[in-house]
Design a protein around this motif. Structure first.
Motif, mmCIF file in Angstrom:
data_model
loop_
_atom_site.group_PDB
_atom_site.id
_atom_site.type_symbol
_atom_site.label_atom_id
_atom_site.label_comp_id
_atom_site.label_asym_id
_atom_site.label_seq_id
_atom_site.Cartn_x
_atom_site.Cartn_y
_atom_site.Cartn_z
ATOM 1 N N TYR A 114 0.786 -1.224 0.000
ATOM 2 C CA TYR A 114 0.000 0.000 0.000
ATOM 3 C C TYR A 114 0.827 1.286 0.000
ATOM 4 C CZ TYR A 114 -3.349 -3.488 1.466
ATOM 5 O OH TYR A 114 -4.121 -4.601 1.530
ATOM 6 N N VAL A 115 2.084 1.170 0.372
ATOM 7 C CA VAL A 115 2.916 2.353 0.521
ATOM 8 C C VAL A 115 4.127 2.235 -0.391
ATOM 9 C CG1 VAL A 115 4.319 3.715 2.128
ATOM 10 C CG2 VAL A 115 2.206 2.641 2.922
ATOM 11 N N HIS B 21 2.503 13.985 -12.079
ATOM 12 C CA HIS B 21 2.263 13.498 -10.717
ATOM 13 C C HIS B 21 1.979 14.629 -9.732
ATOM 14 C CE1 HIS B 21 3.704 9.795 -12.418
ATOM 15 N NE2 HIS B 21 4.830 10.375 -12.742
ATOM 16 N N GLN C 210 0.617 18.940 -4.305
ATOM 17 C CA GLN C 210 0.436 17.529 -4.009
ATOM 18 C C GLN C 210 1.285 16.773 -5.015
ATOM 19 O OE1 GLN C 210 -1.783 16.828 -1.542
ATOM 20 N NE2 GLN C 210 -1.615 14.614 -1.571
ATOM 21 N N TYR C 211 2.293 16.022 -4.526
ATOM 22 C CA TYR C 211 3.099 15.173 -5.394
ATOM 23 C C TYR C 211 2.737 13.729 -5.069
ATOM 24 C CZ TYR C 211 6.882 12.866 -7.779
ATOM 25 O OH TYR C 211 7.590 12.039 -8.625
ATOM 26 N N ARG C 212 2.130 13.080 -6.023
ATOM 27 C CA ARG C 212 1.564 11.747 -5.813
ATOM 28 C C ARG C 212 0.639 11.807 -4.597
ATOM 29 N NH1 ARG C 212 3.838 7.944 -9.346
ATOM 30 N NH2 ARG C 212 5.815 8.597 -10.239
ATOM 31 N N ASP C 213 0.975 11.140 -3.499
ATOM 32 C CA ASP C 213 0.114 11.169 -2.315
ATOM 33 C C ASP C 213 0.677 12.018 -1.184
ATOM 34 O OD1 ASP C 213 -1.834 9.514 -3.413
ATOM 35 O OD2 ASP C 213 -0.723 7.704 -2.861
ATOM 36 N N SER C 214 1.675 12.828 -1.479
ATOM 37 C CA SER C 214 2.308 13.648 -0.436
ATOM 38 C C SER C 214 2.081 15.123 -0.687
ATOM 39 C CB SER C 214 3.817 13.380 -0.389
ATOM 40 O OG SER C 214 4.069 12.040 -0.034
ATOM 41 N N SER C 215 1.789 15.834 0.381
ATOM 42 C CA SER C 215 1.618 17.280 0.307
ATOM 43 C C SER C 215 2.949 17.937 0.688
ATOM 44 C CB SER C 215 0.516 17.708 1.278
ATOM 45 O OG SER C 215 0.334 19.089 1.209
#
Length: 168
Positions: free
Chosen positions: A10-11, A125, A152-157
């Motif tokens: 998942y990560v 992304h 927001q880059y992929r799932d990171s702020s």
């Protein structure tokens, strides 16, 4: 425990190299279009250590007086943007398999210019790019303050700020 055991499903971790550059210009303008900023923008050369994101924050891009600020700031921002782009293009020519740095966003405040450049391959992304400004200074005139750019880059702020505060 079961969830932690399946974390890899998942990560995903991805390392981004970020170079953050800040310069109080004291109102100086680029002396010429080909001003060499390559060692400042790309301090580790043009090998495997090239940054994925370059953040530039200038303070006092114009002499801070009522006459200069509204008329001159936009033009000076464009000049600095062109100088940055030219430096990045020249320093990385022939690298990235045709990829290059692009300006993702820019924002300004009285005398402050904040901009983010990314390798073009990362652009798909990136989403939800937002900016914010806080005006400070005497009587709230905005001659001091902060500009922030969030993305927001992929799932990171990720957020970057450029401040110009009072001394003392």
């Amino acid at each position: 425990e079961v969830l932690l055991g399946n974390e890899g499903l998942y990560v995903g971790l991805e390392h981004l190299k970020v170079n953050i550059c800040s310069w109080n210009l004291g109102g100086i303008k680029p002396l010429f279009k080909s001003m060499d900023l390559s060692k400042w923008l790309l301090p580790f050369g043009t090998d495997q250590l090239l940054p994925d994101i370059i953040v530039v924050g200038f303070q006092e891009i114009v002499t801070l007086n009522v006459k200069n600020i509204p008329l001159e700031q936009r033009a000076v921002m464009q000049v600095w943007s062109n100088v940055i782009q030219e430096n990045l293009d020249t320093a990385t020519r022939g690298l990235f398999d045709g990829d290059k740095y692009i300006k993702l966003r820019e924002e300004s405040l009285v005398g402050v210019y904040h901009t983010i450049w990314v390798k073009k391959c990362h652009q798909p992304h990136i989403r939800d790019v937002q900016t914010s400004r806080i005006y400070l200074g005497k009587a709230g005139l905005g001659n001091k303050g902060s500009v922030a750019i969030r993305l927001q880059y992929r799932d990171s702020s990720i957020a970057f700020a450029c401040c110009h505060l009072e001394s003392g």
